[in-house]
Design an enzyme around this catalytic site. Structure first.
Site, mmCIF file in Angstrom:
data_model
loop_
_atom_site.group_PDB
_atom_site.id
_atom_site.type_symbol
_atom_site.label_atom_id
_atom_site.label_comp_id
_atom_site.label_asym_id
_atom_site.label_seq_id
_atom_site.Cartn_x
_atom_site.Cartn_y
_atom_site.Cartn_z
ATOM 1 N N LYS A 74 169.825 52.761 47.037
ATOM 2 C CA LYS A 74 169.767 53.695 45.900
ATOM 3 C C LYS A 74 168.962 54.949 46.259
ATOM 4 O O LYS A 74 169.420 56.071 46.044
ATOM 5 C CB LYS A 74 169.106 53.005 44.700
ATOM 6 C CG LYS A 74 168.726 53.974 43.589
ATOM 7 C CD LYS A 74 167.978 53.293 42.461
ATOM 8 C CE LYS A 74 166.482 53.282 42.591
ATOM 9 N NZ LYS A 74 165.759 54.443 42.102
ATOM 10 N N ASN A 75 167.765 54.736 46.795
ATOM 11 C CA ASN A 75 166.895 55.891 46.990
ATOM 12 C C ASN A 75 167.348 56.799 48.136
ATOM 13 O O ASN A 75 166.932 57.946 48.221
ATOM 14 C CB ASN A 75 165.437 55.434 47.168
ATOM 15 C CG ASN A 75 164.857 54.937 45.850
ATOM 16 O OD1 ASN A 75 165.410 55.204 44.778
ATOM 17 N ND2 ASN A 75 163.758 54.208 45.919
ATOM 18 N N CYS A 83 158.376 63.084 31.720
ATOM 19 C CA CYS A 83 157.303 63.321 32.689
ATOM 20 C C CYS A 83 156.673 64.679 32.430
ATOM 21 O O CYS A 83 157.320 65.582 31.965
ATOM 22 C CB CYS A 83 157.863 63.354 34.100
ATOM 23 S SG CYS A 83 158.749 61.886 34.517
ATOM 24 N N ARG A 101 153.453 62.207 36.288
ATOM 25 C CA ARG A 101 154.090 62.007 37.610
ATOM 26 C C ARG A 101 154.285 63.389 38.198
ATOM 27 O O ARG A 101 155.356 63.986 38.100
ATOM 28 C CB ARG A 101 155.410 61.267 37.462
ATOM 29 C CG ARG A 101 155.217 59.782 37.266
ATOM 30 C CD ARG A 101 156.518 59.062 37.174
ATOM 31 N NE ARG A 101 157.185 58.896 38.465
ATOM 32 C CZ ARG A 101 158.325 58.238 38.628
ATOM 33 N NH1 ARG A 101 158.908 57.680 37.603
ATOM 34 N NH2 ARG A 101 158.874 58.142 39.816
ATOM 35 N N ASP A 107 157.678 49.265 45.323
ATOM 36 C CA ASP A 107 158.907 48.882 44.613
ATOM 37 C C ASP A 107 159.192 47.381 44.702
ATOM 38 O O ASP A 107 160.162 46.895 44.119
ATOM 39 C CB ASP A 107 160.114 49.680 45.158
ATOM 40 C CG ASP A 107 159.975 51.163 44.864
ATOM 41 O OD1 ASP A 107 159.124 51.532 44.029
ATOM 42 O OD2 ASP A 107 160.712 51.960 45.471
ATOM 43 N N ARG A 117 170.631 50.657 36.699
ATOM 44 C CA ARG A 117 170.437 51.943 37.398
ATOM 45 C C ARG A 117 170.360 51.733 38.898
ATOM 46 O O ARG A 117 170.677 52.624 39.677
ATOM 47 C CB ARG A 117 169.107 52.580 36.959
ATOM 48 C CG ARG A 117 169.167 53.376 35.689
ATOM 49 C CD ARG A 117 167.845 54.085 35.479
ATOM 50 N NE ARG A 117 167.339 54.588 36.749
ATOM 51 C CZ ARG A 117 166.093 54.464 37.179
ATOM 52 N NH1 ARG A 117 165.189 53.866 36.456
ATOM 53 N NH2 ARG A 117 165.736 54.950 38.347
HETATM 54 C C1 EPZ Z 1 159.968 57.425 45.349
HETATM 55 O O1 EPZ Z 1 159.494 58.064 44.168
HETATM 56 C C2 EPZ Z 1 160.919 56.353 44.902
HETATM 57 N N1 EPZ Z 1 162.011 56.990 44.188
HETATM 58 C C3 EPZ Z 1 160.201 55.333 44.039
HETATM 59 O O2 EPZ Z 1 161.112 54.283 43.794
HETATM 60 C C4 EPZ Z 1 159.000 54.762 44.800
HETATM 61 O O3 EPZ Z 1 158.248 53.947 43.932
HETATM 62 C C5 EPZ Z 1 158.114 55.890 45.315
HETATM 63 O O4 EPZ Z 1 158.906 56.833 46.086
HETATM 64 C C6 EPZ Z 1 157.008 55.385 46.219
HETATM 65 O O5 EPZ Z 1 157.544 54.679 47.308
HETATM 66 C C7 EPZ Z 1 162.995 57.556 44.870
HETATM 67 O O6 EPZ Z 1 163.041 57.547 46.095
HETATM 68 C C8 EPZ Z 1 164.090 58.165 44.073
HETATM 69 P P1 EPZ Z 1 156.223 59.742 45.542
HETATM 70 P P2 EPZ Z 1 158.742 59.471 44.265
HETATM 71 O O7 EPZ Z 1 156.413 61.211 45.405
HETATM 72 O O8 EPZ Z 1 159.323 60.239 45.377
HETATM 73 C C9 EPZ Z 1 151.939 61.114 43.804
HETATM 74 C C10 EPZ Z 1 162.199 52.641 42.506
HETATM 75 O O9 EPZ Z 1 161.829 51.658 41.867
HETATM 76 N N2 EPZ Z 1 152.499 62.467 43.829
HETATM 77 O O10 EPZ Z 1 156.215 59.151 46.910
HETATM 78 O O11 EPZ Z 1 158.730 60.068 42.911
HETATM 79 C C11 EPZ Z 1 152.602 60.245 42.742
HETATM 80 O O12 EPZ Z 1 152.010 60.453 41.463
HETATM 81 C C12 EPZ Z 1 161.463 53.965 42.436
HETATM 82 O O13 EPZ Z 1 163.216 52.638 43.221
HETATM 83 C C13 EPZ Z 1 151.677 63.547 43.582
HETATM 84 O O14 EPZ Z 1 150.473 63.399 43.310
HETATM 85 O O15 EPZ Z 1 157.281 58.971 44.641
HETATM 86 C C14 EPZ Z 1 152.404 58.859 43.298
HETATM 87 O O16 EPZ Z 1 151.120 58.402 42.959
HETATM 88 C C15 EPZ Z 1 160.382 54.003 41.415
HETATM 89 N N3 EPZ Z 1 152.217 64.798 43.627
HETATM 90 C C16 EPZ Z 1 152.467 59.065 44.819
HETATM 91 O O17 EPZ Z 1 152.251 60.465 45.028
HETATM 92 C C17 EPZ Z 1 153.532 65.020 43.926
HETATM 93 O O18 EPZ Z 1 153.952 66.177 43.958
HETATM 94 C C18 EPZ Z 1 153.801 58.690 45.471
HETATM 95 O O19 EPZ Z 1 154.877 59.364 44.801
HETATM 96 C C19 EPZ Z 1 154.352 63.915 44.173
HETATM 97 C C20 EPZ Z 1 153.815 62.644 44.125
#
Ligand code: EPZ
Length: 430
Positions: free
Chosen positions: A22-23, A117, A122, A305, A397
Site C-alpha cells: 500500500k505505502n 490534520c 501530524r 505499523d 483502505r
Molecule cells: C508513513 O507515514 C506511513 N504512511 C505510515 O503508515 C507509517 O506509520 C509512517 O510512515 C512511519 O513509518 C505512508 O507511507 C503512506 P512520517 P508518514 O513522515 O510519511 C513526524 C500505515 O498504517 N513528522 O515518517 O506520514 C511525524 O509526526 C501508515 O500504513 C514531522 O515532525 O510518516 C511522526 O512522528 C500509518 N514533520 C514522524 O515524523 C514532518 O514534516 C514520522 O512520520 C513529517 C513527519
C-alpha cells in the site's frame, strides 16, 4: 454500515499470498504523472486507498485504468492543472504526495491539507522545508497548501526528523530539478527504495535510497516504464502475527524476507518458529508466548505499523511486556477497544505496559485506524466467542481481500450489513 463478525479460536492453517505494498503504491501512482508517457505499474493492491488516488488523478484528466487484476496503466499526456480539493483528499493522508509530484511536474501545486490534520498534530513541516530548499515558496489559504517555484534547483536538505513522507515528497519534487539534491537523515523504508527504483526505471538518477543520504541528480525528462511494486511488508507481518497468535501454521508467499527482519526477530523472541525461503516464510507457534519489550523505530527498526498487531501477542504472553511507541505521539487509541476484550494494558503517553492474560473474550469494538483494525481482527481470531468490528472501512483502505484470505486460512470471519439505526452493538453482542 458493514462490520466484521469473527468467531474466535480457529487456528490459521494453509497458504496466503501477500499483495503489493500500500505505502509504495500510494507514492508510485502519483509519481507516474512525472512522465509524459504511459506507465504500467504491476502488483497493485486492490484496496480503497488506491481507488481514491486514482479518482483524484482522474479529476486532473489523467487516465488511470486497471488493465488486468493487478496492473494499473497511467497516462498523464492530457493532464490538466487543477487544485486537489478536500472532497477526496480528506479520506487519505498520503494524498500529500500530490504536492511533490505536481510541484515536480508543473513547478506549482495546490492541494488541500489532508483531512483532520493540522500542522500541530501530524506536521508536514519537513516536506515544506524540503520544497523551500529546492527554491519553492508556500502559503496556506482556505485549507489549501499552495506551493510554487520559478525554477526548482537542487540543494542540500537535512531532515530534522526521519520522515517517510518528507523523503518521498522531496524525491518527487527534486527528480527533475536543476542540479543535485542531497537529502540527509532520509527515511530508509522499503517503499522509499521502491519509489526511487520506480523513478530510476523512468530515467531518473537517484542514488543511495535505503541509506540515510539520498542523492538526486536532476534529469530533464522522465519516460514511461513498466514496474512491479514490492510486496506489502506490513500485510505480511500482520499474517505472521495472526498465525502465531492463533497457534497456527501458515506459509506466507510473495514476500521479501529482508524487509521482514525486525518483525521476524521479535516474533521469534515471543515464541514463533519461522522458516525462511526465497520469497516466502512459514510461521508456526512454538509453545507458550513469551513476554518482550518493543520500541518502534524508523526502518530497519521495528515498524510502528506492526505495533498494534504485536500487542495482541504480548497480551497473551506470560508476564509483563512494554511497548514504547517512538514514532507517533498517539498510536494507542486502539487499547481501549482491546480492554473491552479483556486485555490488561495501561498507557502512559507513548508507553504501554501489557500484563499477559490467559484468554481474550469477544466483544463489540471499533477499528480506530487501519493497523488498529488489523489488531482487532487478530484479537477476534483468538478470542472466546464472537467479536464484532465496526468501522471496517479503515481496514479495507489497506488490506486486500482480508476476509477471503483469512477465510481460506480457516478463520470464521464474515462481513455483515447492519442498519444504521440498529440497537447499540453491545446489546447485539450479548
Ligand atoms: C508513513 O507515514 C506511513 N504512511 C505510515 O503508515 C507509517 O506509520 C509512517 O510512515 C512511519 O513509518 C505512508 O507511507 C503512506 P512520517 P508518514 O513522515 O510519511 C513526524 C500505515 O498504517 N513528522 O515518517 O506520514 C511525524 O509526526 C501508515 O500504513 C514531522 O515532525 O510518516 C511522526 O512522528 C500509518 N514533520 C514522524 O515524523 C514532518 O514534516 C514520522 O512520520 C513529517 C513527519
Amino acid at each position: 454500515m458493514d462490520r466484521f463478525v469473527i468467531k474466535g479460536k480457529n487456528k490459521l492453517k494453509g497458504e496466503v499470498t501477500i499483495s503489493g505494498a500500500k505505502n509504495a503504491a500510494v507514492a508510485i501512482i502519483p509519481a507516474a504523472i512525472l512522465s509524459d508517457d504511459v506507465c504500467r505499474i504491476e502488483n497493485i493492491p486492490n484496496i480503497s486507498d488506491v481507488s481514491l488516488i486514482a479518482r483524484i488523478l482522474n479529476e486532473m484528466n489523467v487516465s488511470v485504468k486497471m488493465v488486468n487484476k493487478t496492473t494499473l496503466e497511467i497516462n498523464s499526456r492530457n493532464m490538466i492543472e487543477k487544485p486537489a480539493t478536500y472532497d477526496l483528499i480528506r479520506h487519505m493522508r498520503a494524498s500529500y504526495y500530490l504536492l511533490g509530484a505536481l510541484l515536480g511536474k508543473f513547478s506549482r501545486a495546490v492541494v488541500s491539507l489532508p483531512g483532520g490534520c493540522d500542522f500541530g498534530v501530524r506536521p508536514i513541516d519537513q516536506h515544506l522545508k524540503g520544497f523551500e530548499g529546492l527554491g519553492a515558496s508556500y502559503k496556506l489559504e482556505g485549507g489549501m497548501i499552495h506551493v510554487e517555484a520559478e525554477c526548482l534547483k537542487g540543494s542540500n536538505i537535512y531532515l530534522d526528523v526521519v520522515s517517510v513522507g518528507a523523503t518521498i515528497n522531496i524525491m518527487l519534487a527534486a527528480v527533475k530539478a536543476i542540479g543535485v539534491t542531497i537529502i540527509e537523515n532520509a527515511a530508509k523504508e522499503p517503499h522509499v527504495v521502491d519509489l526511487a527504483n520506480f523513478l530510476n526505471s523512468m530515467g531518473a538518477d537517484i542514488r543511495g535510497a535505503g541509506t540515510d543520504v539520498i542523492k538526486i541528480y536532476g534529469v530533464e525528462r522522465l519516460k514511461g516504464t513498466t514496474y512491479s511494486i514490492i510486496p506489502d511488508q506490513i500485510e505480511a507481518g500482520t499474517y505472521m502475527a495472526a498465525a502465531v497468535a492463533t497457534g497456527g501454521d501458515v506459509l506466507i508467499k510473495n514476500i521479501i524476507p529482508k524487509h521482514l527482519e525486525a518483525i521476524k526477530a521479535k516474533l521469534e523472541e515471543i515464541g514463533a518458529e519461522i522458516e525462511e525461503f526465497d520469497e516466502a516464510v512459514r510461521v508456526r507457534r512454538c509453545g507458550h508466548l513469551k513476554r518482550s519489550n518493543i520500541k518502534t523505530m524508523p526502518h530497519p527498526g521495528f515498524p510502528t505499523d506492526m505495533q498494534p498487531q504485536i500487542s495482541i501477542l504480548l497480551s497473551l504472553a506470560e508476564g509483563t511486556s512494554i511497548i514504547n511507541e517512538s514514532v507517533w505521539d498517539n498510536r494507542f487509541r486502539y487499547i481501549d477497544e482491546l480492554k473491552r476484550m479483556g486485555a490488561k494494558i495501561s498507557v502512559d503517553g507513548k508507553v504501554a505496559v501489557i500484563e499477559g492474560i490467559n484468554e481474550m473474550v469477544g466483544a463489540s469494538v471499533r477499528a480506530t485506524d487501519l493497523r488498529a483494525g488489523a489488531a482487532l481482527i487478530i484479537a477476534g481470531l483468538v478470542a472466546k466467542g464472537n467479536t464484532y468490528i465496526e468501522d471496517i472501512d479503515h481496514i479495507e483502505r489497506g488490506y486486500e481481500n482480508i476476509l477471503e484470505k483469512l477465510t481460506a486460512l480457516g478463520a470464521d470471519i464474515k462481513k455483515e450489513h447492519v442498519q444504521k439505526d440498529a440497537p447499540p452493538l453491545l446489546v447485539q453482542a450479548l
